[in-house]
Design a protein around this motif. Structure first.
Motif, PDB file in Angstrom:
ATOM      1  N   GLU A 338       0.828  -1.211   0.000  1.00  0.00           N
ATOM      2  CA  GLU A 338       0.000   0.000   0.000  1.00  0.00           C
ATOM      3  C   GLU A 338       0.861   1.259   0.000  1.00  0.00           C
ATOM      4  O   GLU A 338       0.508   2.278  -0.606  1.00  0.00           O
ATOM      5  CB  GLU A 338      -0.918  -0.009   1.224  1.00  0.00           C
ATOM      6  CG  GLU A 338      -1.987  -1.087   1.196  1.00  0.00           C
ATOM      7  CD  GLU A 338      -3.054  -0.828   0.142  1.00  0.00           C
ATOM      8  OE1 GLU A 338      -3.905   0.067   0.352  1.00  0.00           O
ATOM      9  OE2 GLU A 338      -3.018  -1.512  -0.910  1.00  0.00           O
ATOM     10  N   ARG A 340       3.763   1.431  -1.344  1.00  0.00           N
ATOM     11  CA  ARG A 340       4.534   1.371  -2.581  1.00  0.00           C
ATOM     12  C   ARG A 340       6.037   1.472  -2.338  1.00  0.00           C
ATOM     13  O   ARG A 340       6.771   2.122  -3.102  1.00  0.00           O
ATOM     14  CB  ARG A 340       4.069   2.463  -3.552  1.00  0.00           C
ATOM     15  CG  ARG A 340       2.606   2.309  -3.947  1.00  0.00           C
ATOM     16  CD  ARG A 340       2.181   3.340  -4.957  1.00  0.00           C
ATOM     17  NE  ARG A 340       0.780   3.150  -5.336  1.00  0.00           N
ATOM     18  CZ  ARG A 340       0.127   3.927  -6.235  1.00  0.00           C
ATOM     19  NH1 ARG A 340       0.763   4.920  -6.827  1.00  0.00           N
ATOM     20  NH2 ARG A 340      -1.143   3.684  -6.503  1.00  0.00           N
ATOM     21  N   THR A 343       7.617  -3.887  -4.794  1.00  0.00           N
ATOM     22  CA  THR A 343       6.737  -4.461  -5.808  1.00  0.00           C
ATOM     23  C   THR A 343       6.802  -5.975  -5.697  1.00  0.00           C
ATOM     24  O   THR A 343       7.774  -6.530  -5.155  1.00  0.00           O
ATOM     25  CB  THR A 343       7.182  -4.054  -7.229  1.00  0.00           C
ATOM     26  OG1 THR A 343       8.472  -4.618  -7.490  1.00  0.00           O
ATOM     27  CG2 THR A 343       7.231  -2.536  -7.364  1.00  0.00           C
ATOM     28  N   GLY A 472     -12.019  -8.328  -0.187  1.00  0.00           N
ATOM     29  CA  GLY A 472     -11.397  -7.199  -0.861  1.00  0.00           C
ATOM     30  C   GLY A 472     -10.981  -6.074   0.059  1.00  0.00           C
ATOM     31  O   GLY A 472     -10.855  -4.925  -0.376  1.00  0.00           O
ATOM     32  N   SER A 508      -6.498  -1.974  -0.194  1.00  0.00           N
ATOM     33  CA  SER A 508      -7.104  -2.035  -1.525  1.00  0.00           C
ATOM     34  C   SER A 508      -7.355  -3.465  -1.967  1.00  0.00           C
ATOM     35  O   SER A 508      -6.685  -4.405  -1.529  1.00  0.00           O
ATOM     36  CB  SER A 508      -6.200  -1.336  -2.538  1.00  0.00           C
ATOM     37  OG  SER A 508      -4.988  -2.067  -2.697  1.00  0.00           O
ATOM     38  N   ALA A 509      -8.328  -3.602  -2.875  1.00  0.00           N
ATOM     39  CA  ALA A 509      -8.671  -4.923  -3.398  1.00  0.00           C
ATOM     40  C   ALA A 509      -7.511  -5.522  -4.193  1.00  0.00           C
ATOM     41  O   ALA A 509      -7.317  -6.749  -4.197  1.00  0.00           O
ATOM     42  CB  ALA A 509      -9.918  -4.832  -4.268  1.00  0.00           C
ATOM     43  N   SER A 510      -6.722  -4.675  -4.861  1.00  0.00           N
ATOM     44  CA  SER A 510      -5.589  -5.201  -5.625  1.00  0.00           C
ATOM     45  C   SER A 510      -4.544  -5.821  -4.699  1.00  0.00           C
ATOM     46  O   SER A 510      -3.969  -6.875  -5.002  1.00  0.00           O
ATOM     47  CB  SER A 510      -4.955  -4.084  -6.457  1.00  0.00           C
ATOM     48  OG  SER A 510      -4.496  -3.025  -5.619  1.00  0.00           O
ATOM     49  N   THR A 511      -4.315  -5.183  -3.537  1.00  0.00           N
ATOM     50  CA  THR A 511      -3.358  -5.727  -2.571  1.00  0.00           C
ATOM     51  C   THR A 511      -3.879  -7.024  -1.961  1.00  0.00           C
ATOM     52  O   THR A 511      -3.129  -7.998  -1.830  1.00  0.00           O
ATOM     53  CB  THR A 511      -3.065  -4.703  -1.464  1.00  0.00           C
ATOM     54  OG1 THR A 511      -2.367  -3.586  -2.037  1.00  0.00           O
ATOM     55  CG2 THR A 511      -2.219  -5.301  -0.364  1.00  0.00           C
ATOM     56  N   THR A 512      -5.150  -7.043  -1.591  1.00  0.00           N
ATOM     57  CA  THR A 512      -5.695  -8.270  -0.991  1.00  0.00           C
ATOM     58  C   THR A 512      -5.673  -9.416  -1.994  1.00  0.00           C
ATOM     59  O   THR A 512      -5.444 -10.577  -1.622  1.00  0.00           O
ATOM     60  CB  THR A 512      -7.130  -8.055  -0.471  1.00  0.00           C
ATOM     61  OG1 THR A 512      -7.994  -7.671  -1.560  1.00  0.00           O
ATOM     62  CG2 THR A 512      -7.172  -6.968   0.590  1.00  0.00           C
ATOM     63  N   GLY A 513      -5.881  -9.101  -3.275  1.00  0.00           N
ATOM     64  CA  GLY A 513      -5.820 -10.143  -4.292  1.00  0.00           C
ATOM     65  C   GLY A 513      -4.437 -10.763  -4.392  1.00  0.00           C
ATOM     66  O   GLY A 513      -4.292 -11.987  -4.520  1.00  0.00           O
ATOM     67  N   LEU A 514      -3.406  -9.903  -4.322  1.00  0.00           N
ATOM     68  CA  LEU A 514      -2.041 -10.417  -4.338  1.00  0.00           C
ATOM     69  C   LEU A 514      -1.766 -11.307  -3.126  1.00  0.00           C
ATOM     70  O   LEU A 514      -1.190 -12.398  -3.251  1.00  0.00           O
ATOM     71  CB  LEU A 514      -1.049  -9.251  -4.354  1.00  0.00           C
ATOM     72  CG  LEU A 514      -0.724  -8.602  -5.703  1.00  0.00           C
ATOM     73  CD1 LEU A 514       0.158  -7.369  -5.489  1.00  0.00           C
ATOM     74  CD2 LEU A 514      -0.019  -9.600  -6.630  1.00  0.00           C
TER      75      LEU A 514
END
Length: 604
Positions: A338, A340, A343, A472, A508-514
């Motif tokens: 989150e 950054r 990566t 998410g 964020s949903a993108s972080t939880t997805g990872l």
């Protein structure tokens, strides 16, 4: 002259006798018509009521306390069983005690066999009975539960003074990991003298811990149901006196409270934990779609009918914070992504020894070059120490709060069911991330990043962390109570689930997805490879935390995750506490066994 004196003495005696009789009649009339409705000093009852009480002998069949059920309507507290009730004999029968049956197939012989005692033992109890007796179970304090067939047979025996009656058994007397249920203890009589029993001879019990305590205002009944008889001064039943049952007669009470618990699943997981060698710890199973608590097991087990204040078995370890170890790396990874500062493709080099703080990895053996995803899978301390030095303490703490750690997460609702705050899981610990952020020391951050130092998490929070990732980044408040109904089945209120956002925002949903995909990689390539043989494809994160118990080095083992991976249905946290360093990772094994159990009971 002597005759006159004799007549005068006789007349005086009659006059005195008549006066005494008159006074007695007036006194009886005074009691009967004037003061019978006045309270007796020191009691809340009138003289007439006290006279009635003193001529009765009763036994309580139902305290009137509300019932607790699982999600399928299986009783958790307040199960109704059939039991044999024996009443004092009438005076004629008592005078000859009990007629000895010469026929071994006679009713009393058969009753003794059903009750599991000898004929002589039964006779000795019946012959000197002065008050009603619910035949006790040899395994505990509660009455003996009869099967439906046994209950019917006792009725057919038609023995004078013996009845089959329903009894509301609060607990079954067995050891249990249901510490969330709590237990009862004797209530302190109120100053007004108000007692729950209609006879006033019994002190009610009140909830002292768990749901029994937090739901006390809803569970408190409106009076006992009692079986009673009229007896004489010697305790013998009055001739012709029937056996009666007295109840409050309220169609709405006691209330029925339905939990989200699956009783059969709870019992099965308790057996798995015992068979798996767990001595201390907890296992939590949440419905990943709703966040509802389906099972919450705490060890060591406790008996709600036999509480030892010193033992501590009644403590619910699922709600008590413990050092989490590497499962906290989920939080550190979330904070780094989150913020950054890294990566997923960044490559780290692990030599086995971190340059600072004496931190080692894999017992000094390095992992070599690896990406962040790979470092997560193999739980590399070097990777997460490097991330911690790039983050601030506030960033790590905010990520933890956003994922539901370091704060209360149990379901609660204001102004519900007549209560200012309904909070069934009151008593859960918040846990900690940092005890202080001043100064923001990099050494403290490094230890925190791998789930050590000040970090403490409850097993319920750990399981709910997984649910949050699956949603998410939205934190759902785990719910254990779903609805309340009246005794007649009419619904009083539904208690829907709700979210529990943090002031720190959300991940964020993108972080939880990872993170979810990396948890799958833990099983396929990392520390959870033993779970590849599970019936469902699983994902999760392992953890081993170093602790000390009374100055002795010990470990806490964790495994948290979800399954099946393609369509998640459950989130599970296993915490095996206070084990010797170097022990086999029991938490990982139990995690797989719990999911195998879930797969077999879920029809998939």
């Amino acid at each position: 002259m002597r005759i006159n004196n004799h007549h005068r003495r006789l007349f005086s005696s009659l006059l005195i006798l008549s006066a005494a009789v008159g006074i007695l009649i007036l006194r009886l009339a005074w009691v009967q018509f004037v003061i019978k409705d006045r309270p007796v000093p020191g009691t809340p009852y009138t003289l007439a009521k006290m006279a009635e009480i003193q001529s009765e002998r009763e036994t309580v069949l139902d305290s009137g306390r509300g019932r607790l059920y699982d999600r399928h309507g299986i009783p958790l507290a307040g199960e109704t069983i059939w039991t044999a009730a024996l009443f004092p004999q009438e005076e004629l029968a008592a005078s000859v005690k009990v007629q000895v049956e010469r026929n071994e197939d006679g009713p009393m012989h058969r009753l003794a066999a059903i009750l599991g005692v000898s004929y002589q033992q039964l006779l000795s109890r019946v012959a000197f009975l002065k008050e009603p007796l619910l035949w006790p179970s040899p395994k505990g304090k509660a009455p003996l539960a009869l099967s439906p067939a046994q209950a019917d047979e006792v009725k057919e025996l038609d023995i004078a003074g013996v009845m089959v009656l329903p009894f509301a058994r609060r607990y079954d007397g067995q050891l249990s990991g249901q510490q969330w249920l709590g237990y009862l203890s004797e209530a302190v009589p109120q100053a007004s003298g108000e007692l729950a029993s209609s006879s006033g001879l019994r002190i009610p019990r009140t909830g002292t811990d768990g749901l029994e305590k937090t739901l006390e205002p809803l569970l408190r009944g409106v009076g006992h149901t009692e079986a009673y008889v009229q007896v004489d001064a010697r305790g013998n039943r009055l001739p012709g006196s029937p056996l009666k049952v007295r109840s409050p007669g309220n169609p709405y009470y006691p209330l029925s409270l339905y939990t989200t618990i699956d009783k059969k699943l709870q019992d099965s997981i308790e057996k798995l934990a015992i068979q798996g060698g767990m001595k201390e710890g907890a296992i939590v199973v949440l419905d990943s779609r709703t966040g509802d608590i389906e099972a919450m097991v705490s060890l060591p087990l406790y008996n709600p009918q036999d509480i030892s204040p010193q033992g501590g078995e009644w403590n619910n370890r699922a709600l008590q914070a413990a050092v989490p170890g590497s499962i906290f790396k989920i939080v550190t990874a979330a904070a780094a992504l989150e913020a950054r500062v890294t990566t997923p493709q960044e490559v780290f080099t692990c030599s086995g020894q971190y340059e600072k703080y004496g931190l080692s990895c894999l017992k000094g053996k390095g992992h070599g070059p690896l990406t962040l995803a790979q470092g997560f899978a193999v739980s590399c301390n070097t990777v997460f120490a490097a991330l911690a030095e790039r983050l601030s303490g506030a960033q790590i703490q905010s990520a933890a709060w956003a994922l539901g750690l370091g704060r209360d997460i149990g379901w609660q609702s204001e102004d519900t069911l007549g209560l200012p705050l309904l909070r069934p899981l009151a008593g859960e610990q918040q846990g900690t991330i940092f005890t202080s952020l001043v100064p923001d020391d990099s050494g403290a951050r490094v230890q925190t990043a791998i789930g050590q130092r000040d970090v403490q998490v409850t097993p319920l929070q750990a399981a709910n962390l997984v649910v949050t990732l699956l949603h998410g980044g939205e934190v759902t408040a785990p719910r254990i109570l779903q609805k309340v109904t009246f005794a007649n089945g009419q619904k009083l209120e539904d208690l829907p689930g709700h979210l529990l956002p943090s002031g720190a925002g959300r991940i964020s949903a993108s972080t939880t997805g990872l993170l979810l995909s990396w948890m799958r990689q833990v099983v396929t390539e990392g520390t959870g490879r033993s779970l590849m043989t599970a019936r469902w494809p699983l994902a999760g994160k392992s953890g081993t935390a170093q602790t000390q118990v009374k100055g002795v080095p010990r470990n806490n083992q964790w495994f948290i995750g979800y399954g099946p991976v393609d369509q998640p249905r459950y989130a599970v946290a296993v915490s095996v506490q206070n084990v010797a360093p170097g022990s086999v990772h029991t938490a990982t094994k139990l995690f797989g066994q719990v999911f195998d159990l879930l797969s077999s009971t879920s029809g998939a």
